[in-house]
Design a protein around this motif. Sequence first.
Motif, mmCIF file in Angstrom:
data_model
loop_
_atom_site.group_PDB
_atom_site.id
_atom_site.type_symbol
_atom_site.label_atom_id
_atom_site.label_comp_id
_atom_site.label_asym_id
_atom_site.label_seq_id
_atom_site.Cartn_x
_atom_site.Cartn_y
_atom_site.Cartn_z
ATOM 1 N N GLY A 296 -7.361 -12.764 -21.758
ATOM 2 C CA GLY A 296 -6.703 -12.344 -20.523
ATOM 3 C C GLY A 296 -5.201 -12.513 -20.521
ATOM 4 N N ASN A 297 -4.621 -12.952 -21.642
ATOM 5 C CA ASN A 297 -3.188 -13.219 -21.633
ATOM 6 C C ASN A 297 -2.519 -12.741 -22.917
ATOM 7 N N ASP A 298 -2.991 -11.668 -23.500
ATOM 8 C CA ASP A 298 -2.338 -11.144 -24.685
ATOM 9 C C ASP A 298 -1.615 -9.845 -24.334
ATOM 10 N N SER A 299 -0.946 -9.316 -25.330
ATOM 11 C CA SER A 299 -0.115 -8.143 -25.077
ATOM 12 C C SER A 299 -0.942 -6.886 -24.800
ATOM 13 N N ASN A 300 -2.271 -6.966 -24.994
ATOM 14 C CA ASN A 300 -3.118 -5.808 -24.748
ATOM 15 C C ASN A 300 -3.690 -5.773 -23.331
ATOM 16 N N SER A 301 -3.422 -6.804 -22.545
ATOM 17 C CA SER A 301 -3.885 -6.821 -21.162
ATOM 18 C C SER A 301 -2.765 -7.360 -20.292
ATOM 19 N N ALA A 302 -2.898 -7.166 -18.990
ATOM 20 C CA ALA A 302 -1.843 -7.583 -18.068
ATOM 21 C C ALA A 302 -2.216 -8.912 -17.423
ATOM 22 N N PRO A 303 -1.575 -10.001 -17.798
ATOM 23 C CA PRO A 303 -1.854 -11.282 -17.146
ATOM 24 C C PRO A 303 -1.354 -11.273 -15.707
ATOM 25 N N ILE A 304 -1.934 -12.125 -14.880
ATOM 26 C CA ILE A 304 -1.626 -12.083 -13.449
ATOM 27 C C ILE A 304 -0.286 -12.748 -13.140
ATOM 28 N N ALA A 305 0.280 -12.345 -12.028
ATOM 29 C CA ALA A 305 1.454 -12.975 -11.427
ATOM 30 C C ALA A 305 1.344 -12.721 -9.926
ATOM 31 N N ALA A 306 2.398 -13.033 -9.192
ATOM 32 C CA ALA A 306 2.367 -12.772 -7.749
ATOM 33 C C ALA A 306 2.379 -11.275 -7.451
#
Length: 674
Positions: A120-130
């Motif tokens: 869930g936190n690599d360059s192939n997916s978008a990790p969450i933020a606000a």
Amino acid sequence: MKNKYEALFKPMKIGNVTIKNRIVLCAMGGTSPFGMNGLFNDGIRKYYLERAKANVGLIIPGVTGVKNMMGDGYLYEKEDIFMGPVKSLMDELHAYGSKFFLQLGAGFGRSQLIFPNMPGNDSNSAPIAASDGMPNVWNPSIKHRGMTKEEIKETVDAYAKAAVLCKRAGIDGIEIHAIHEGYLLDQFAISNTNNRTDEYGGSLENRFRFVTDIIKAIKAACGSDYPISVRYSVTSKMRGFNKGALPGEDYVEFGRSMEESPAAARLLEVAGADMLNADNGSYDAWYWAHPPVYMPSACNLPEVSYIKQFVNIPVVCAGRMNDPDIAEHAVESGMIDGIGIARQLLADPQWCDKVREGRLEDIRPCIACHNGCFAFSHFKGLPCGFSGKMGNCALNPVTLHEEEMALKPAAIKKKVAVIGGGIGGMEVARLCKMRGHDVTLYEKSDKLGGVFIAAAAPDFKKKDKELIKWYIKQLSDLGVTIKLNTEITKEMLGTLNADEIVVATGSIPKKLPITGFDGDNTIEAVEYLLGKKQVGDNVVIIGGGLTGCEIAYDLSLKGKKASIVEMQDDILKIMGLSSANSNMLREIIRYYKVDVFTSTALSEIKDNGVLVKTQEGDKFIPADSVILSVGYDSYVPFDNETITNNKVHIIGDASKVGNLLTVIKEAYDLAYKM
């Protein structure tokens, strides 16, 4: 007689919990009781107990995610762990009179370290933020997605359920991680990292809704008397994304401002927070929350003491608060209610007891190097690199290894000769003497400290100077025989009457085959730092490593014009150098307008400057003086045959040029084997 530091050892109330003194061990990465896999880390038990024995009032470990940061699963599902090893640990800590708050985190948001294959936190997916589109701190090309309202509500619920388990396990309170340092909850709270249009964006109350909902949920689940601390950054010290402000700099705040902070603090109190554990900074200005040696003592005290005026709950200040005189005055005068001490308690777990007993000279000082405790590196070509383990200490390898590295008396007492009085030599001499050996240390100069004397020379290296004094006092108190002005030649090795000989002769400056390298206007870095040669007003430094950049800072403070010439494509390109330290040095170089020439090779040193090769062609840089900071080579004044015949051990820079972490660890490894 009244103890000089009595104010630090008076009880403090946080909600309905009484802390026996005003000293809070703040959270640090690597010190959570839970591993990245969500399991209990039993190896850290001794770390907490050693500090509790030495009378730390409140222990707050490193952040534990309410959701497993390496995948699925929630902390509240770990009932067996909480009611087993966690409860057992609480019983042990409480026996020493210490209290324990578990720090619970919602996530890192745009501060998330991006490693390959991280779920869930690599360059192939978008990790969450606000919010959608926020740039990742470490790799701004990666854009985050905004957290959904469902995810927000799940997180609030996870906090409440985890807090219930904490209370059942005997944990004394919760710290929410946090409206602090630019982590996920802080990104919701700051207008420039929150562009939401729902009830979690817009007004200050909306932006704080996530954290205030968490506080209210915990209180509803655990009762209004269960204490909650909030880790809180008074100001963000941001000039923009990945741009930090320096102490005293005039700038426009991009994050949370001093003007907005009082209202924000009051919102937290009204929601039910029982304490603010406060400092400044964000990952964009990382060096405020993790102050390097370049930061002044008590760097966050002005802002934190200001915010205390607007709330009625205890306020703790963290950030180089390990000067007992400053700390005592701040608490005694009512500026703050308590002090946050973190990395100093890695370097010396007995800090509290030594302060209370007035034994300040026996405190091993934290030198704010971050080499062992937070070695996240960041430079061109490396979005983020990590070496070592978090929470360790460069000066004290026993930290987080308290059981396996407990010092034991030697089975056979020996005569040990140590050649070289730098840090490595002094450390191995100290440890060997503590194990019961008869130790003699030989130093060819008239003082102890070696090359570290030069490293500690700038005015901003006060703690480095204290470290040398600490070693000298420890050796004297232990009764190590010290022979200064004594150079040991190879002919003398066999006459030392020693069972073990340790060579810790350090290193010597590299020489480059460059025309003019030994010219009249060239100065070796150590010569400059020791004041052996004077420099002109316009100085070129050859080498953009740590020493070269620190010299540029020192020159700037003295009103000189400094320029740096570096062959690599970036300065401070050093694996293991903490980004907190390197980021601040980069901002210092920016602030003082130091000219930096990267991907630039030195061709010749002339009387009036240097000739270099750049990607655009040859260039002449005028200079009154040229300081050489191109690295060091190991120095051993004996040939291999002499070493073999005399069973010599070579450690530190004499073996391989490194830093304090590597030098001191080698000293421990050798001394423990003797």
